[in-house]
Design a protein around this motif. Sequence first.
Motif, PDB file in Angstrom:
ATOM      1  N   UNK A  31       0.830  -1.206   0.000  1.00 43.12           N
ATOM      2  CA  UNK A  31       0.000   0.000   0.000  1.00 43.12           C
ATOM      3  C   UNK A  31       0.864   1.255   0.000  1.00 43.12           C
ATOM      4  N   UNK A  32       1.963   1.225   0.763  1.00 44.35           N
ATOM      5  CA  UNK A  32       2.875   2.375   0.788  1.00 44.35           C
ATOM      6  C   UNK A  32       3.493   2.599  -0.586  1.00 44.35           C
ATOM      7  N   UNK A  33       3.902   1.527  -1.222  1.00 44.82           N
ATOM      8  CA  UNK A  33       4.450   1.640  -2.579  1.00 44.82           C
ATOM      9  C   UNK A  33       3.395   2.184  -3.538  1.00 44.82           C
ATOM     10  N   UNK A  34       2.127   1.764  -3.342  1.00 43.99           N
ATOM     11  CA  UNK A  34       1.053   2.259  -4.186  1.00 43.99           C
ATOM     12  C   UNK A  34       0.857   3.762  -4.058  1.00 43.99           C
ATOM     13  N   UNK A  35       0.967   4.279  -2.814  1.00 41.76           N
ATOM     14  CA  UNK A  35       0.835   5.715  -2.620  1.00 41.76           C
ATOM     15  C   UNK A  35       1.938   6.499  -3.299  1.00 41.76           C
ATOM     16  N   UNK A  36       3.175   6.024  -3.159  1.00 45.55           N
ATOM     17  CA  UNK A  36       4.307   6.694  -3.800  1.00 45.55           C
ATOM     18  C   UNK A  36       4.192   6.593  -5.318  1.00 45.55           C
ATOM     19  N   UNK A  41       3.037   8.840 -10.682  1.00 42.07           N
ATOM     20  CA  UNK A  41       2.199   8.744 -11.883  1.00 42.07           C
ATOM     21  C   UNK A  41       1.435  10.036 -12.128  1.00 42.07           C
ATOM     22  N   UNK A  42       0.943  10.641 -11.056  1.00 41.32           N
ATOM     23  CA  UNK A  42       0.206  11.897 -11.187  1.00 41.32           C
ATOM     24  C   UNK A  42       1.101  12.996 -11.738  1.00 41.32           C
ATOM     25  N   UNK A  43       2.328  13.081 -11.244  1.00 45.57           N
ATOM     26  CA  UNK A  43       3.250  14.104 -11.728  1.00 45.57           C
ATOM     27  C   UNK A  43       3.640  13.865 -13.183  1.00 45.57           C
ATOM     28  N   UNK A  44       3.819  12.614 -13.541  1.00 41.48           N
ATOM     29  CA  UNK A  44       4.199  12.307 -14.918  1.00 41.48           C
ATOM     30  C   UNK A  44       3.053  12.535 -15.904  1.00 41.48           C
ATOM     31  N   UNK A  49      -3.943  15.372 -16.513  1.00 44.29           N
ATOM     32  CA  UNK A  49      -4.717  15.786 -15.348  1.00 44.29           C
ATOM     33  C   UNK A  49      -5.205  17.224 -15.508  1.00 44.29           C
ATOM     34  N   UNK A  50      -4.370  18.097 -16.030  1.00 45.41           N
ATOM     35  CA  UNK A  50      -4.794  19.486 -16.214  1.00 45.41           C
ATOM     36  C   UNK A  50      -5.890  19.598 -17.264  1.00 45.41           C
ATOM     37  N   UNK A  51      -5.884  18.694 -18.235  1.00 43.96           N
ATOM     38  CA  UNK A  51      -6.986  18.665 -19.187  1.00 43.96           C
ATOM     39  C   UNK A  51      -8.293  18.296 -18.520  1.00 43.96           C
ATOM     40  N   UNK A  52      -8.235  17.333 -17.593  1.00 47.30           N
ATOM     41  CA  UNK A  52      -9.433  16.962 -16.832  1.00 47.30           C
ATOM     42  C   UNK A  52      -9.895  18.135 -15.974  1.00 47.30           C
ATOM     43  N   UNK A  99      -1.309  26.634 -11.720  1.00 46.24           N
ATOM     44  CA  UNK A  99      -2.715  26.832 -11.362  1.00 46.24           C
ATOM     45  C   UNK A  99      -3.434  25.519 -11.071  1.00 46.24           C
ATOM     46  N   UNK A 100      -2.744  24.421 -11.260  1.00 47.92           N
ATOM     47  CA  UNK A 100      -3.368  23.111 -11.081  1.00 47.92           C
ATOM     48  C   UNK A 100      -3.238  22.651  -9.635  1.00 47.92           C
ATOM     49  N   UNK A 101      -4.097  21.728  -9.254  1.00 49.95           N
ATOM     50  CA  UNK A 101      -4.010  21.137  -7.920  1.00 49.95           C
ATOM     51  C   UNK A 101      -3.067  19.943  -7.875  1.00 49.95           C
ATOM     52  N   UNK A 102      -2.426  19.635  -8.998  1.00 49.41           N
ATOM     53  CA  UNK A 102      -1.560  18.460  -9.053  1.00 49.41           C
ATOM     54  C   UNK A 102      -0.368  18.583  -8.111  1.00 49.41           C
ATOM     55  N   UNK A 103       0.167  19.799  -7.959  1.00 49.12           N
ATOM     56  CA  UNK A 103       1.323  20.001  -7.091  1.00 49.12           C
ATOM     57  C   UNK A 103       0.954  19.932  -5.609  1.00 49.12           C
TER      58      UNK A 103
END
Length: 199
Positions: A31-36, A41-44, A49-52, A99-103
């Motif tokens: 689970x810890x590996x999944x979070x990291x 993946x989100x950053x890459x 994500x910004x399109x969404x 301006x995105x919430x990704x960061x």
Amino acid sequence: MSIPQESGEAAVDAASPARPGGVRRLTRYAAAFGGVAAAITLLLSEHWYRGVEAVVTGDTVSKWLGFPVIVSRAQQTMFFAFRGTGPSHMLGLQITLGCSSVLLLAPILLLTGVLLSLRNVSPLRVLFAAAIAGSLVVFINVVRLVMIAAMVDWWGVAAGFGWGHTLFGSVLMLLGLAAALGSFVLVLGYRGRGRVRAT
């Protein structure tokens, strides 16, 4: 003849409790590996994500403010008409990385992964806290973008975008980040009233 049999039974009984602990430990690490991995993946995939985010923001602006909206997901841009202008006079609001919430979501996912690896923290509570904090960050950012569109309609492009993006938007995101972190800590540290400490 009975002594070896008893010792064998004792060995089996002593070894069996270790198995569930090993499974739980392996589950925690997975689970810890999944979070990291989710944070990386989100950053890459921040472009996707910004399109969404542009699509969600455009839909919200259309429903809350009633503005005509056109969204370019490939350009991460929401075009909206204001002050009675038509589709030929739309203003484009691009969701840049800043301006995105990704960061803000990525650190939450990283923190979730680290906490899931700890033995003295409830995994379900960590996941629940992360879900609340992440939802708050995403919601507040959408509200900020809608507020910018509303201020552009009220005060014009220069003043509305300047004040909405630089001052009010920044303050709103700081408050949203504080609320997200506060909710994360509160959920992790909450103890039910009916729980009695064992002595």
